[in-house]
Design an enzyme around this catalytic site. Structure first.
Site, short mmCIF file in Angstrom:
data_model
loop_
_atom_site.label_atom_id
_atom_site.label_comp_id
_atom_site.label_asym_id
_atom_site.label_seq_id
_atom_site.Cartn_x
_atom_site.Cartn_y
_atom_site.Cartn_z
N CYS A 44 0.71 -1.36 -0.09
CA CYS A 44 0.14 0.04 -0.21
C CYS A 44 1.02 0.93 -0.03
O CYS A 44 1.53 0.98 -0.79
CB CYS A 44 -1.22 -0.32 0.54
SG CYS A 44 -2.67 0.86 0.72
N THR A 45 0.85 2.30 1.18
CA THR A 45 1.43 3.71 0.97
C THR A 45 2.78 3.11 1.89
O THR A 45 3.18 4.60 1.58
CB THR A 45 0.99 4.51 1.22
OG1 THR A 45 0.25 3.88 2.52
CG2 THR A 45 -0.45 4.86 0.29
#
Length: 210
Positions: free
Chosen positions: A100-101
């Site tokens: 993800c981030t």
């Protein structure tokens, strides 16, 4: 084989726990949860904490790095203690990965310059700030760097990593052991598949939380 998963305030639980459930099953693997200080670290829901075993500096040279994402990522994109640890650990790691981030943290540490990389679809274009080429692929391999898209893709990334490290048979055995056989009730897990109104609903909810 030391696996380091760095935690920070408001990380996403599944980003970290998904890969953990795969990698801790690899023979000889030892997973260590790291943070700025040992102790509980809160997830982005505010309802769950994981306990860090040690501080970043206590494990400077893990063989495997897994950086989770979360709503707290933006607050740490200039945190030199975390980014410095990622940067130095990457120099000697066998594999550097993110979910993800978490890839934005890799980017901020200088790991992704010139590489293809992925991220949660809401933040994908932010990778360009760090010299990376955003791609919507679920798992992206670039040498020893592997990035994964949003949240649930961390399990796919970890299985890909195990196949690279230990062979496809080991990865398949772990997949069977955790009975990872996705059969979702809806085919709306990406922007390419979800109805436009669902995409906009998610965008509006995310915007309201920022």
């Amino acid at each position: 084989m030391n696996v380091a998963i760095p935690l920070y305030d408001r990380f996403t639980a599944l980003d970290a726990v998904g890969p953990y459930e795969v990698l801790q099953r690899v023979p000889g693997a030892k997973v260590t949860w790291l943070a700025h200080e040992p102790g509980p670290v809160g997830t982005d829901t505010g309802q769950l904490h994981l306990v860090a075993d040690a501080a970043f500096e206590d494990l400077p040279d893990p063989e495997i790095i897994v950086v989770p994402g979360g709503t707290g990522t933006d607050d740490f994109l200039d945190d030199e203690r975390l980014l410095g640890w990622i940067r130095r650990a990457h120099e000697t790691s066998e594999w550097t990965t993110s979910v993800c981030t978490g890839s934005l943290l890799l980017g901020a540490a200088g790991v992704l310059d010139g590489l293809d990389a992925t991220c949660h679809w809401l933040d994908l274009q932010d990778l360009e700030r760090y010299g990376a080429q955003p791609t919507e692929r679920r798992v992206v391999e670039q040498g020893k760097v592997i990035t994964a898209a949003g949240v649930s893709s961390g399990i796919d990334m970890a299985l890909t990593l195990v196949a690279n490290m230990s062979g496809p048979e080991v990865a398949q055995a772990i997949q069977l052991g955790i009975e990872y056989d996705p059969q979702p009730p809806f085919d709306s897990g990406s922007t390419a598949k979800a109805a436009p109104e669902i995409v906009e609903l998610v965008r509006s909810v995310a915007a309201a939380r920022t």
